[in-house]
Design a protein around this motif. Structure first.
Motif, PDB file in Angstrom:
ATOM      1  N   VAL A  36      37.136  42.563  48.631  1.00 26.24           N
ATOM      2  CA  VAL A  36      36.519  43.792  48.134  1.00 26.24           C
ATOM      3  C   VAL A  36      35.140  43.498  47.547  1.00 26.24           C
ATOM      4  O   VAL A  36      34.140  44.075  47.955  1.00 26.24           O
ATOM      5  CB  VAL A  36      37.422  44.480  47.078  1.00 26.24           C
ATOM      6  CG1 VAL A  36      36.715  45.667  46.442  1.00 26.24           C
ATOM      7  CG2 VAL A  36      38.739  44.909  47.701  1.00 26.24           C
ATOM      8  N   ASP A  37      35.087  42.586  46.579  1.00 32.89           N
ATOM      9  CA  ASP A  37      33.817  42.310  45.903  1.00 32.89           C
ATOM     10  C   ASP A  37      33.993  41.099  44.996  1.00 32.89           C
ATOM     11  O   ASP A  37      35.109  40.692  44.709  1.00 32.89           O
ATOM     12  CB  ASP A  37      33.389  43.513  45.057  1.00 32.89           C
ATOM     13  CG  ASP A  37      31.888  43.581  44.800  1.00 32.89           C
ATOM     14  OD1 ASP A  37      31.167  42.612  45.119  1.00 32.89           O
ATOM     15  OD2 ASP A  37      31.432  44.617  44.281  1.00 32.89           O
ATOM     16  N   THR A  38      32.873  40.565  44.536  1.00 31.57           N
ATOM     17  CA  THR A  38      32.886  39.541  43.497  1.00 31.57           C
ATOM     18  C   THR A  38      32.251  40.146  42.258  1.00 31.57           C
ATOM     19  O   THR A  38      31.187  40.754  42.320  1.00 31.57           O
ATOM     20  CB  THR A  38      32.116  38.283  43.935  1.00 31.57           C
ATOM     21  OG1 THR A  38      32.801  37.705  45.045  1.00 31.57           O
ATOM     22  CG2 THR A  38      32.028  37.262  42.813  1.00 31.57           C
ATOM     23  N   TYR A  39      32.931  39.988  41.152  1.00 33.72           N
ATOM     24  CA  TYR A  39      32.480  40.469  39.855  1.00 33.72           C
ATOM     25  C   TYR A  39      32.170  39.228  39.043  1.00 33.72           C
ATOM     26  O   TYR A  39      33.052  38.390  38.852  1.00 33.72           O
ATOM     27  CB  TYR A  39      33.584  41.281  39.178  1.00 33.72           C
ATOM     28  CG  TYR A  39      34.111  42.437  40.013  1.00 33.72           C
ATOM     29  CD1 TYR A  39      33.721  43.737  39.743  1.00 33.72           C
ATOM     30  CD2 TYR A  39      35.001  42.217  41.063  1.00 33.72           C
ATOM     31  CE1 TYR A  39      34.208  44.802  40.495  1.00 33.72           C
ATOM     32  CE2 TYR A  39      35.491  43.261  41.820  1.00 33.72           C
ATOM     33  CZ  TYR A  39      35.088  44.556  41.532  1.00 33.72           C
ATOM     34  OH  TYR A  39      35.566  45.601  42.275  1.00 33.72           O
ATOM     35  N   SER A  40      30.940  39.086  38.579  1.00 35.18           N
ATOM     36  CA  SER A  40      30.542  37.836  37.939  1.00 35.18           C
ATOM     37  C   SER A  40      29.800  38.101  36.638  1.00 35.18           C
ATOM     38  O   SER A  40      28.864  38.902  36.607  1.00 35.18           O
ATOM     39  CB  SER A  40      29.659  37.031  38.895  1.00 35.18           C
ATOM     40  OG  SER A  40      29.394  35.761  38.368  1.00 35.18           O
TER      41      SER A  40
END
Length: 172
Positions: A36-40
């Motif tokens: 889905v996505d990378t949250y950083s």
């Protein structure tokens, strides 16, 4: 995939964020899941409850956009046991799983949930120890009589760790 490191130096000069993401994507590929996505949150303490990407992740979980959160280790989410419990309860309520690429997590059984809680307590304990060690090191450095931190405008650090006046800037 959620990634975090505590200091700007780690974020700017380390490889940890990239490695955390790589390991998370490896889990996704191995399990056949959809990325889905990378949250950083680079340079953000695990004790900081107000992290922008963690907040975005929580919104996406609540909206049903994320089915599984992947972290390198549970302490990437938080190093505050109470905060971890709140996050995990939110994930549980949303039907969202949590997977750590380097730890076994089981949120489906009572003993698994207890184990996760214990890991959260250890993460909080480790954070407290780090703070104590840093405070001791800073105190010892200050006792040398040298200034702490980067030189302020108008000064430059000398080879002995002290600050020298930079005349052109000092005039300002």
């Amino acid at each position: 995939v959620y990634t975090r490191v505590s200091t700007d130096d780690q974020a700017n000069h380390g490889w940890s964020l990239d490695e955390q993401e790589k390991r998370g994507r490896d889990v996704i590929e191995r399990e056949g899941w959809e990325y889905v996505d990378t949250y950083s949150d680079p340079g953000r303490s695990g004790g900081d409850r107000d992290r922008p990407e963690l907040a975005r992740l929580l919104r996406d979980v609540a909206a049903g956009k994320v089915e599984t959160v992947i972290v390198f280790a549970l302490d990437r989410l938080t190093r505050d046991a109470g905060h971890l419990r709140e996050r995990l309860l939110l994930f549980d309520a949303a039907g969202c799983g949590v997977v750590a690429s380097c730890q076994a997590l089981d949120r489906k059984t009572a003993s698994g949930r207890m184990h996760t809680g214990i890991m959260g307590e250890f993460a909080e304990f480790e954070r407290a120890q780090i703070k104590e060690r840093v405070a001791g090191a800073v105190g010892a450095y200050i006792d040398t009589g040298k200034p702490w931190g980067p030189p302020r405008y108008g000064y430059a650090q000398n080879k002995d760790g002290g600050w020298d006046v930079l005349e052109p800037e000092a005039a300002v």
